[in-house]
Design a protein around this motif. Structure first.
Motif, mmCIF file in Angstrom:
data_model
loop_
_atom_site.group_PDB
_atom_site.id
_atom_site.type_symbol
_atom_site.label_atom_id
_atom_site.label_comp_id
_atom_site.label_asym_id
_atom_site.label_seq_id
_atom_site.Cartn_x
_atom_site.Cartn_y
_atom_site.Cartn_z
ATOM 1 N N GLU A 23 -1.757 5.129 10.561
ATOM 2 C CA GLU A 23 -1.860 6.180 9.532
ATOM 3 C C GLU A 23 -0.516 6.636 8.973
ATOM 4 O O GLU A 23 -0.456 7.429 8.045
ATOM 5 N N THR A 24 0.566 6.146 9.547
ATOM 6 C CA THR A 24 1.889 6.514 9.019
ATOM 7 C C THR A 24 2.177 5.696 7.768
ATOM 8 O O THR A 24 2.112 4.468 7.806
ATOM 9 N N GLU A 25 2.449 6.388 6.677
ATOM 10 C CA GLU A 25 2.770 5.660 5.436
ATOM 11 C C GLU A 25 4.244 5.290 5.471
ATOM 12 O O GLU A 25 5.105 6.145 5.702
ATOM 13 N N THR A 26 4.515 4.016 5.258
ATOM 14 C CA THR A 26 5.884 3.514 5.498
ATOM 15 C C THR A 26 6.913 4.063 4.508
ATOM 16 O O THR A 26 8.100 4.103 4.817
ATOM 17 N N ASP A 27 6.483 4.507 3.343
ATOM 18 C CA ASP A 27 7.467 4.992 2.366
ATOM 19 C C ASP A 27 7.791 6.483 2.548
ATOM 20 O O ASP A 27 8.513 7.071 1.765
ATOM 21 N N LYS A 28 7.222 7.096 3.593
ATOM 22 C CA LYS A 28 7.459 8.529 3.804
ATOM 23 C C LYS A 28 8.288 8.745 5.059
ATOM 24 O O LYS A 28 8.225 7.943 5.989
ATOM 25 N N ILE A 29 9.024 9.865 5.085
ATOM 26 C CA ILE A 29 9.650 10.260 6.358
ATOM 27 C C ILE A 29 8.932 11.519 6.829
ATOM 28 O O ILE A 29 8.724 12.456 6.050
ATOM 29 N N TYR A 30 8.500 11.493 8.059
ATOM 30 C CA TYR A 30 7.767 12.634 8.620
ATOM 31 C C TYR A 30 8.708 13.395 9.552
ATOM 32 O O TYR A 30 9.078 12.893 10.616
ATOM 33 N N ASN A 31 9.122 14.588 9.135
ATOM 34 C CA ASN A 31 9.995 15.411 9.979
ATOM 35 C C ASN A 31 9.152 16.427 10.728
ATOM 36 O O ASN A 31 8.533 17.304 10.136
ATOM 37 N N ILE A 32 9.113 16.280 12.031
ATOM 38 C CA ILE A 32 8.267 17.159 12.860
ATOM 39 C C ILE A 32 9.155 17.915 13.840
ATOM 40 O O ILE A 32 9.958 17.303 14.547
ATOM 41 N N MET A 33 9.020 19.238 13.848
ATOM 42 C CA MET A 33 9.863 20.024 14.759
ATOM 43 C C MET A 33 9.043 20.553 15.924
ATOM 44 O O MET A 33 7.946 21.079 15.728
ATOM 45 N N GLU A 34 9.584 20.409 17.129
ATOM 46 C CA GLU A 34 8.965 21.100 18.265
ATOM 47 C C GLU A 34 9.789 22.352 18.527
ATOM 48 O O GLU A 34 11.019 22.275 18.594
ATOM 49 N N VAL A 35 9.120 23.498 18.605
ATOM 50 C CA VAL A 35 9.857 24.754 18.795
ATOM 51 C C VAL A 35 9.705 25.254 20.225
ATOM 52 O O VAL A 35 9.679 26.447 20.466
ATOM 53 N N CYS A 36 9.606 24.338 21.151
ATOM 54 C CA CYS A 36 9.422 24.746 22.539
ATOM 55 C C CYS A 36 10.224 23.796 23.421
ATOM 56 O O CYS A 36 10.121 22.581 23.291
ATOM 57 N N GLY A 37 11.026 24.360 24.305
ATOM 58 C CA GLY A 37 11.873 23.547 25.175
ATOM 59 C C GLY A 37 11.082 22.622 26.072
ATOM 60 O O GLY A 37 11.511 21.506 26.371
ATOM 61 N N THR A 38 9.921 23.083 26.510
ATOM 62 C CA THR A 38 9.120 22.232 27.394
ATOM 63 C C THR A 38 8.605 21.017 26.619
ATOM 64 O O THR A 38 8.494 19.924 27.167
ATOM 65 N N ARG A 57 10.113 11.394 12.657
ATOM 66 C CA ARG A 57 11.292 11.936 13.348
ATOM 67 C C ARG A 57 10.958 13.249 14.034
ATOM 68 O O ARG A 57 10.419 14.161 13.419
ATOM 69 N N LEU A 58 11.263 13.294 15.315
ATOM 70 C CA LEU A 58 11.020 14.533 16.067
ATOM 71 C C LEU A 58 12.330 15.317 16.149
ATOM 72 O O LEU A 58 13.339 14.798 16.602
ATOM 73 N N ILE A 59 12.285 16.555 15.691
ATOM 74 C CA ILE A 59 13.493 17.384 15.659
ATOM 75 C C ILE A 59 13.276 18.551 16.630
ATOM 76 O O ILE A 59 12.231 19.188 16.616
ATOM 77 N N SER A 60 14.292 18.814 17.453
ATOM 78 C CA SER A 60 14.156 19.909 18.431
ATOM 79 C C SER A 60 14.567 21.227 17.807
ATOM 80 O O SER A 60 15.640 21.337 17.215
ATOM 81 N N GLY A 61 13.729 22.229 17.956
ATOM 82 C CA GLY A 61 14.014 23.557 17.407
ATOM 83 C C GLY A 61 14.468 24.527 18.483
ATOM 84 O O GLY A 61 14.847 24.121 19.583
ATOM 85 N N PRO A 62 14.399 25.804 18.159
ATOM 86 C CA PRO A 62 14.984 26.819 19.044
ATOM 87 C C PRO A 62 14.059 27.214 20.187
ATOM 88 O O PRO A 62 13.695 28.370 20.335
#
Lengths: 361, 328
Positions: A23-38, A57-62
């Motif tokens: 289901e991931t479309e190859t021409d898109k970038i998916y930026n996903i943030m997790e806002v939890c240290g665990t 892309r998984l991005i770590s938040g605060p």
């Protein structure tokens, strides 16, 4: 363990990964943030980043309460111990966090300062026979741990115990989520929302996220939870249909834990709080209510946080806001390691830098 | 007298009485009984020589005590070096006020352990120090063993060799922590404290290229040490690492990595590829190695990597030396 192993089932993980790739479309970038240290720790520990398509892309938040505690607040703990002969009761994560002079609480303990590691705030009460010296519980945490501190206060008040004080460095989530959403440089498409925090807050916390057309999925901490929620976020982004989805229904209900929240606001009121790398955020912290001010360690020992946000060169602030990956900080892995951490993102077991250093290939 | 005083370590009558009534009573043998300044020993060929100090608190924990640990710890270092343990020194550092009843229990436990391993205590020392907090005891043991095969030569390790863990992991560290009441949980987890020489007695040395016991820092520390000195790497399969359910559960609950937790009865063996499964079969015949498994292999990656059941791979770093429970 059976309860956990169901959420680590290899066949389900495989199926979820197949669907994510499909289901991931190859021409898109998916930026996903997790806002939890665990979440950050789980993602790294289970090697999830390496299993996903490159454009997810998984991005770590605060997400780690120790990491977001400002340098000025950390220095306050050192000030407390420098000028007062008290017992400081702290969570284990704090022991290696450096003060501005580079020393940490392990150093201070070795010098003879009385510092005790506790697992729960109620452990503080085990020091009942020693409280003549003054016992200060260093309270750090988000919605998840704030009720436990309130529970400690309730016991101290109900039993009329003397000699116990709380240094309140607690923070709350809604305000920082607003800050992230308003940050124009931060290009996040969806959030993995913290399961533990949601237990307390319920789902309404995430309304601002979907109002800005970003996905919000409440997520547990096992690989199946995380991958299932990533798939949901990808689907929401693909359909441009954004809504709060609760994938942690086995623990989180829609309205949160009213009883626990009631306990928190019985003893605390909202207050401005200083976040590492971010600065002061209005009403994003807690302070002890006037009626119980005699338990407030900052009042009793005259402590005030400086406005220092971080040690020079440390980019924890940018990591916390998801602007850089931990390994893009110049200190990462060189001057800053879990053994000799410069910033709390590296020192805390929930920290993004520690997760990257410890687990990522 | 029911507790130690400074007299006991003073070198006079009290010291002599203690040596006679406690040390000789438990450990008397032809080398020790003459109380020479130094023992005259006989060994054949190369020896292995090692020392270790034991400061565990509390001194009694589920599955063991500081005495047993002081004997097994040093003898296990000899065993995994490829030596048969022969002689031990025993030095006690006790603070004044320490209960003689507890000291007696510890010495009795040492006696049982040395008899089991068939190692002799041939010299020792006792010092009493001023009490500053709760009376405590520290023990140092130094060991000499007859070297049979050198199992500590990093050059013997080749890519493709298999990694065997001889028992389920992480019990000792959790048993000690739970006895200290630091975990706030009731567990029935017992230390794995045991004599690893039994393993080599049983399976011999053929096919084993390297061995190390996974004590402080656990399996993670051992694999990282070997990685650094051999300039090779490891790929370990998480699902194959033997661990008891309650241990796994407690680690999950507290945020500990089971690979980083101390053991006292676990050896990591690096074994020739084609002999590994047969070796595990033989190991399983022993009670202390009934959970032995091949867990992975030596690679050229220069990293210690852990692969989970769905293919996710992570680094296993050298532990930083502190087990601290997480905040939430």
């Amino acid at each position: 363990m059976e309860m956990i192993s169901r959420f680590r089932d290899k066949d389900i993980v495989k199926l979820l990964l197949e669907n994510i790739f499909k289901e991931t479309e190859t021409d898109k970038i998916y930026n996903i943030m997790e806002v939890c240290g665990t979440h950050t720790m789980s993602i790294s520990r289970f090697g999830i980043r390496g299993l996903l398509p490159k454009n997810v892309r998984l991005i770590s938040g605060p997400g780690c309460p120790v990491c977001v505690t400002s340098q000025g607040e950390i220095d306050m703990i050192f000030e407390l111990l420098k000028y007062n002969d008290v017992i400081a009761a702290v969570y284990g994560d704090l022991m290696k966090v450096p003060g501005s002079d580079g020393r940490n609480l392990l150093d201070l303990k070795a010098e003879g300062k009385d510092i005790r590691v506790v697992i729960s705030p109620l452990d503080v009460l085990k020091l009942k026979n020693e409280q003549k010296k003054g016992v200060v519980f260093i309270s750090i945490g988000f919605e998840t741990t704030n009720p436990a501190t309130a529970g400690l206060i309730e016991v101290i008040v109900n039993q009329g115990l003397d000699g116990f004080y709380i240094l309140t460095l607690n923070k709350t989530m809604p305000e920082i989520i607003d800050i992230l959403l308003e940050d124009k440089e931060l290009n996040v498409d969806g959030f993995l929302c913290p399961g533990h925090v949601s237990v307390m807050t319920g789902e309404s916390l995430y309304l601002p996220i979907i109002k800005r057309n970003k996905a919000a999925v409440i997520t547990g901490f096992e690989p199946v939870d995380i991958l299932y929620s990533i798939l949901d976020i990808i689907r929401q982004i693909n359909c441009k249909n954004f809504f709060i989805k609760n994938n942690y229904g086995r623990v989180v209900n829609s309205i949160g834990n009213e009883k626990a929240n009631g306990l928190v606001y019985k003893y605390f009121e909202p207050a401005d709080s200083i976040w590492r790398g971010v600065g002061t955020i209005k009403n994003s912290g807690l302070k002890i209510r006037e009626q119980y001010k005699y338990l407030d360690a900052s009042e009793r020992f005259g402590l005030h946080p400086s406005d220092k946000l971080e040690i020079d060169g440390c980019k924890c602030g940018e990591v916390l806001k998801g602007k850089i990956l931990p390994n893009k900080c110049n200190l990462f892995g060189l001057m800053c390691t879990p053994e000799n951490p410069v910033g709390p993102c590296m020192v805390s077991s929930e920290g993004a830098c520690a997760a990257y250093y410890k687990y990522e290939i | 007298m029911n507790s130690t005083t400074m007299m006991l370590g003073g070198g006079g009558k009290a010291t002599n009485d203690f040596i006679k009534n406690y040390i000789i009573k438990y450990f008397g043998n032809v080398y020790l009984n003459d109380l020479r300044d130094a023992s005259k020993l006989k060994t054949n060929g190369n020896i292995s020589f090692t020392t270790d100090s034991f400061v565990v608190k509390p001194e009694f924990f589920p599955g063991g005590d500081i005495g047993k640990l002081a004997v097994y710890g040093t003898c296990n270092d000899l065993a995994v070096s490829g030596a048969k343990p022969k002689y031990l020194s025993l030095s006690l550092i006790v603070s004044e006020g320490y209960s003689l009843e507890n000291l007696d229990k510890i010495l009795n436990s040492i006696k049982l352990a040395v008899d089991e391993i068939d190692v002799k205590i041939v010299c020792g020392d006792t010092k009493v120090v001023e009490r500053s907090e709760e009376p405590s005891i520290f023990i140092n043991t130094t060991g000499i063993g007859e070297l049979v095969v050198d199992l500590n030569n990093y050059n013997n390790i080749n890519i493709g060799d298999k990694v065997i863990i001889t028992s389920d992991i992480a019990r000792h560290g959790l048993a000690v922590l739970s006895e200290r009441n630091e975990l706030n949980v009731d567990t029935e987890i017992k230390s794995d404290c045991c004599n690893l020489y039994k393993i080599f007695e049983h399976v011999g040395y053929e096919g084993i290229k390297f061995a190390r016991d996974a004590t402080r820092g656990g399996v993670a520390a051992v694999l990282n040490e070997i990685k650094e000195h051999s300039n090779k790497g490891f790929l370990i399969e998480e699902d194959r690492v033997p661990v008891e359910e309650p241990v796994k559960y407690l680690c999950e609950f507290l945020g500990f990595d089971m690979l980083e937790i101390a053991n006292e009865g676990v050896a990591v063996l690096i074994c020739e590829n084609d002999k590994a499964e047969e070796m595990v079969g033989k190991l399983k015949e022993l009670e202390i190695a009934k959970n032995a498994r091949v867990v992975g292999e030596v690679t050229d990656s220069k990293k210690v990597l852990l692969k989970n059941s769905y293919g996710g791979i992570r680094v296993v770093e050298m532990p930083d030396g502190n087990l601290l429970p997480r905040i939430c």
